[in-house]
Design a protein around this motif. Structure first.
Motif, PDB file in Angstrom:
ATOM      1  N   GLY A  82       4.788  -6.781  -4.503  1.00 30.02           N
ATOM      2  CA  GLY A  82       3.593  -5.955  -4.561  1.00 30.02           C
ATOM      3  C   GLY A  82       3.885  -4.503  -4.893  1.00 30.02           C
ATOM      4  N   GLU A  83       2.832  -3.759  -5.209  1.00 26.19           N
ATOM      5  CA  GLU A  83       2.910  -2.327  -5.475  1.00 26.19           C
ATOM      6  C   GLU A  83       2.134  -1.612  -4.371  1.00 26.19           C
ATOM      7  OE1 GLU A  83       4.696  -0.834  -7.671  1.00 26.19           O
ATOM      8  OE2 GLU A  83       5.421  -2.677  -8.620  1.00 26.19           O
ATOM      9  N   PRO A  84       2.821  -1.174  -3.313  1.00 26.10           N
ATOM     10  CA  PRO A  84       2.113  -0.582  -2.165  1.00 26.10           C
ATOM     11  C   PRO A  84       1.720   0.879  -2.389  1.00 26.10           C
ATOM     12  CG  PRO A  84       4.467  -0.615  -1.755  1.00 26.10           C
ATOM     13  CD  PRO A  84       4.265  -1.308  -3.081  1.00 26.10           C
ATOM     14  N   PHE A  85       0.652   1.284  -1.749  1.00 17.67           N
ATOM     15  CA  PHE A  85       0.301   2.702  -1.647  1.00 17.67           C
ATOM     16  C   PHE A  85      -0.405   2.905  -0.303  1.00 17.67           C
ATOM     17  CE2 PHE A  85      -3.543   0.881  -3.549  1.00 17.67           C
ATOM     18  CZ  PHE A  85      -4.578   1.531  -2.884  1.00 17.67           C
ATOM     19  N   LEU A  86      -0.349   4.136   0.205  1.00 17.13           N
ATOM     20  CA  LEU A  86      -1.048   4.467   1.438  1.00 17.13           C
ATOM     21  C   LEU A  86      -2.370   5.140   1.106  1.00 17.13           C
ATOM     22  CD1 LEU A  86       1.772   6.059   3.649  1.00 17.13           C
ATOM     23  CD2 LEU A  86       1.296   3.651   3.218  1.00 17.13           C
ATOM     24  N   PHE A  87      -3.334   4.982   1.994  1.00 17.80           N
ATOM     25  CA  PHE A  87      -4.559   5.758   1.877  1.00 17.80           C
ATOM     26  C   PHE A  87      -4.953   6.260   3.267  1.00 17.80           C
ATOM     27  CE2 PHE A  87      -6.148   1.576   2.944  1.00 17.80           C
ATOM     28  CZ  PHE A  87      -7.346   1.758   3.626  1.00 17.80           C
ATOM     29  N   PRO A  88      -5.378   7.533   3.362  1.00 18.20           N
ATOM     30  CA  PRO A  88      -5.787   8.067   4.659  1.00 18.20           C
ATOM     31  C   PRO A  88      -6.988   7.293   5.186  1.00 18.20           C
ATOM     32  CG  PRO A  88      -5.452   9.839   3.079  1.00 18.20           C
ATOM     33  CD  PRO A  88      -5.441   8.556   2.298  1.00 18.20           C
ATOM     34  N   ALA A  89      -6.822   6.694   6.347  1.00 16.53           N
ATOM     35  CA  ALA A  89      -7.899   5.913   6.971  1.00 16.53           C
ATOM     36  C   ALA A  89      -8.248   6.602   8.281  1.00 16.53           C
ATOM     37  CB  ALA A  89      -7.452   4.474   7.200  1.00 16.53           C
ATOM     38  N   GLY A 100      -7.493  17.729   3.082  1.00 15.41           N
ATOM     39  CA  GLY A 100      -7.276  17.911   4.505  1.00 15.41           C
ATOM     40  C   GLY A 100      -6.645  16.693   5.149  1.00 15.41           C
ATOM     41  N   GLN A 101      -7.051  15.512   4.704  1.00 15.67           N
ATOM     42  CA  GLN A 101      -6.495  14.288   5.279  1.00 15.67           C
ATOM     43  C   GLN A 101      -5.050  14.076   4.844  1.00 15.67           C
ATOM     44  OE1 GLN A 101      -9.220  10.956   4.776  1.00 15.67           O
ATOM     45  NE2 GLN A 101     -10.613  11.852   6.287  1.00 15.67           N
ATOM     46  N   THR A 102      -4.746  14.403   3.608  1.00 21.22           N
ATOM     47  CA  THR A 102      -3.355  14.312   3.142  1.00 21.22           C
ATOM     48  C   THR A 102      -2.479  15.301   3.900  1.00 21.22           C
ATOM     49  OG1 THR A 102      -4.124  13.676   0.931  1.00 21.22           O
ATOM     50  CG2 THR A 102      -1.849  14.435   1.127  1.00 21.22           C
ATOM     51  N   HIS A 103      -3.009  16.487   4.119  1.00 23.77           N
ATOM     52  CA  HIS A 103      -2.268  17.520   4.864  1.00 23.77           C
ATOM     53  C   HIS A 103      -2.030  17.076   6.307  1.00 23.77           C
ATOM     54  CE1 HIS A 103      -0.752  21.460   5.840  1.00 23.77           C
ATOM     55  NE2 HIS A 103      -1.678  21.632   6.762  1.00 23.77           N
ATOM     56  N   LEU A 104      -3.021  16.418   6.899  1.00 20.19           N
ATOM     57  CA  LEU A 104      -2.885  15.926   8.267  1.00 20.19           C
ATOM     58  C   LEU A 104      -1.778  14.871   8.356  1.00 20.19           C
ATOM     59  CD1 LEU A 104      -4.107  16.322  11.047  1.00 20.19           C
ATOM     60  CD2 LEU A 104      -5.844  14.637  10.479  1.00 20.19           C
ATOM     61  N   LEU A 105      -1.702  14.001   7.367  1.00 20.99           N
ATOM     62  CA  LEU A 105      -0.628  13.011   7.337  1.00 20.99           C
ATOM     63  C   LEU A 105       0.737  13.685   7.237  1.00 20.99           C
ATOM     64  CD1 LEU A 105      -2.038  10.194   4.994  1.00 20.99           C
ATOM     65  CD2 LEU A 105      -1.847  10.164   7.486  1.00 20.99           C
ATOM     66  N   GLY A 116       8.118   6.336   0.862  1.00 18.63           N
ATOM     67  CA  GLY A 116       8.546   5.687  -0.371  1.00 18.63           C
ATOM     68  C   GLY A 116       7.434   5.074  -1.193  1.00 18.63           C
ATOM     69  N   ALA A 117       6.218   5.614  -1.040  1.00 20.44           N
ATOM     70  CA  ALA A 117       5.084   5.085  -1.808  1.00 20.44           C
ATOM     71  C   ALA A 117       4.061   6.196  -2.006  1.00 20.44           C
ATOM     72  CB  ALA A 117       4.438   3.916  -1.068  1.00 20.44           C
ATOM     73  N   PRO A 118       3.234   6.078  -3.043  1.00 20.11           N
ATOM     74  CA  PRO A 118       2.211   7.102  -3.274  1.00 20.11           C
ATOM     75  C   PRO A 118       1.143   7.102  -2.193  1.00 20.11           C
ATOM     76  CG  PRO A 118       1.952   5.283  -4.823  1.00 20.11           C
ATOM     77  CD  PRO A 118       3.231   5.044  -4.108  1.00 20.11           C
ATOM     78  N   ILE A 119       0.525   8.267  -1.987  1.00 16.75           N
ATOM     79  CA  ILE A 119      -0.627   8.392  -1.103  1.00 16.75           C
ATOM     80  C   ILE A 119      -1.835   8.700  -1.971  1.00 16.75           C
ATOM     81  CG2 ILE A 119      -1.684   9.735   0.753  1.00 16.75           C
ATOM     82  CD1 ILE A 119       1.126  10.256   1.830  1.00 16.75           C
ATOM     83  N   ARG A 120      -2.829   7.844  -1.917  1.00 16.35           N
ATOM     84  CA  ARG A 120      -4.036   8.026  -2.722  1.00 16.35           C
ATOM     85  C   ARG A 120      -5.179   8.406  -1.788  1.00 16.35           C
ATOM     86  NH1 ARG A 120      -3.249   2.644  -6.592  1.00 16.35           N
ATOM     87  NH2 ARG A 120      -1.216   3.292  -7.427  1.00 16.35           N
ATOM     88  N   ALA A 121      -5.600   9.642  -1.880  1.00 18.03           N
ATOM     89  CA  ALA A 121      -6.608  10.164  -0.961  1.00 18.03           C
ATOM     90  C   ALA A 121      -7.904  10.476  -1.680  1.00 18.03           C
ATOM     91  CB  ALA A 121      -6.082  11.416  -0.267  1.00 18.03           C
TER      92      ALA A 121
END
Length: 422
Positions: A82-89, A100-105, A116-121
């Motif tokens: 798979g191709e994983p990515f994180l998203f602020p939940a 703001g959510q990316t900064h909080l993470l 080791g994966a992109p964050i898509r916010a």
């Protein structure tokens, strides 16, 4: 001297002694190994087809080992093709903005480099349908576009209501993954409806989306990972109430049922959604939760830097300091109240010049005629409860309590030249 100085200067403060609180301490020492093994044993990632995108939730709570667990999930998803990515939940946290959510993470050590994966916010959502309670069901736009989803969250009691599903996996689906819009609709009728809305909304998302699994975590009183399970989609709703009961068994507390003054060094969004754990302090901002000690006055001295100016929770308490007040950021704090529809949490309590005055004011207003009899406890925050400080008049109680151990001798509260504790 000002009138405030004149009123507070004569108020004596008790000497305090350190006390160790004794809690059960089951814990997982090698979280990486256990999560890896359970993911592989569950077989839930075997459904991934080569090249499929997999969205992984990244919440805003201070969950221990969260960055490590996300890193393991990224590695295992990638190994499965798979191709994983994180998203602020995280609903409306981080000022209800993608930045703001990316900064909080990032403040929690969760970055593209660390996992080791992109964050898509984004704060954009897609409506999936309507729950059987009449609540619109929303999902993060990037998560909706992904081929599959993995949910990660800690299961614990909620600070504002009681139900089979409180803070946990189903709430993450309903409010975290639903972003501000989903959180707003789930809260619209108040916390009195939350116990019904959370599972009702979550069921729609679970039915319509390809959720591979959920990682459910229970922590002990030391904020350590005590239990970790990988649940396939059809086990999430069934297993979470049992995990909530396990969380209650390990839940921290202050082993005093009645106090005149509680001093909390710091509150913050990284500690609890309400800044502090209401279940531990016994102060609530809704009528739908209860329990905990009976405390006459509570003083909070600071807001954590990691909270980013979010002073949610100040309004439930009685006194604070100018230091905490100056950190209070309306743009970071008010979106929580506007979303949850609970204004009490974001009110401003009485503001005093320094820590000494805040504590003196709490003592003065505790309505105890004999100031030497004031029962006072000081804690760092509601996740650091192993060592606390108690007034010396509580020593006999502590010495007789099986969960308390007195450490050392009574000492004066240590104030610096500015009147702040150190």
């Amino acid at each position: 001297m000002s009138a405030i100085d004149t009123l507070l200067a004569p108020i004596p403060l008790p000497r305090v002694v350190k006390v160790r609180q004794i809690f059960p301490r089951p814990r997982i020492d090698d979280v990486e190994a256990i999560l890896t093994a359970k993911l592989r044993e569950s077989g839930t990632l075997q459904a991934i087809r080569p090249g499929q995108t997999v969205a992984v939730t990244a919440g805003s709570r201070g969950v221990t080992n969260l960055a490590l667990m996300l890193k393991v999930l990224v590695r295992e998803i990638r190994a499965a093709g798979g191709e994983p990515f994180l998203f602020p939940a995280m609903g409306s946290h981080g000022g209800a903005t993608a930045e703001g959510q990316t900064h909080l993470l990032a403040k929690m050590g969760i970055t593209e480099e660390s996992v080791g994966a992109p964050i898509r916010a984004t704060m954009e959502t897609v409506q999936l349908g309507t729950s059987d309670t009449g609540c619109p069901v929303y999902l993060d736009k990037y998560a909706d576009e992904a081929d599959a989803i993995v949910i990660v969250n800690r299961v614990k009691p909620h600070p504002a209501f009681r139900g089979s599903y409180e803070s946990g996996l189903m709430k993450m689906v309903t409010i975290g993954m639903g972003k501000q819009r989903g959180a707003d609709h789930a809260h619209r009728l108040g916390f009195g409806e939350m116990a019904a809305n959370i599972p009702s909304v979550a069921r729609v998302t679970l039915a319509k989306k390809n959720v591979l699994c959920a990682v459910g975590v229970v922590e002990n009183a030391f904020h350590e990972t005590a239990l970790l399970e990988v649940l396939p989609k059809d086990r999430i709703e069934l297993r979470e109430p049992e995990l909530l009961q396990e969380a209650w068994k390990l839940y921290p507390r202050i082993f005093f049922d009645e106090l005149d003054v509680l001093v909390i060094d710091e509150i913050g969004k990284d500690i609890c959604g309400t800044g502090f754990d209401t279940n531990i302090v016994g102060r609530y901002h809704t009528p739908y939760a209860s329990g905990g000690p009976r405390i006459t006055r509570v003083a909070v001295l600071d807001i954590t830097d990691k909270s980013g100016g979010n002073g949610n929770g100040l309004g439930i308490l009685d006194l604070t300091t100018i230091r905490a007040y100056r950190k209070f950021d309306f743009e970071q704090t008010y979106p929580n109240a506007l979303t949850s529809t609970v204004p009490m949490s974001v009110k401003i309590p009485m503001v005093l010049r320094n820590d000494r005055q805040a504590i003196q004011a709490a003592v003065k207003m505790s309505n105890v005629a004999d100031r030497d009899a004031v029962r006072l406890v000081r804690i760092k925050n509601t996740v650091s409860l192993e060592e606390i400080a108690i007034s010396e008049n509580l020593i006999p109680y502590a010495e007789a309590h099986p969960n308390l151990e007195v450490l050392g001798e009574p000492r004066e509260l240590p104030f610096n030249e500015e009147g702040n504790l150190f």
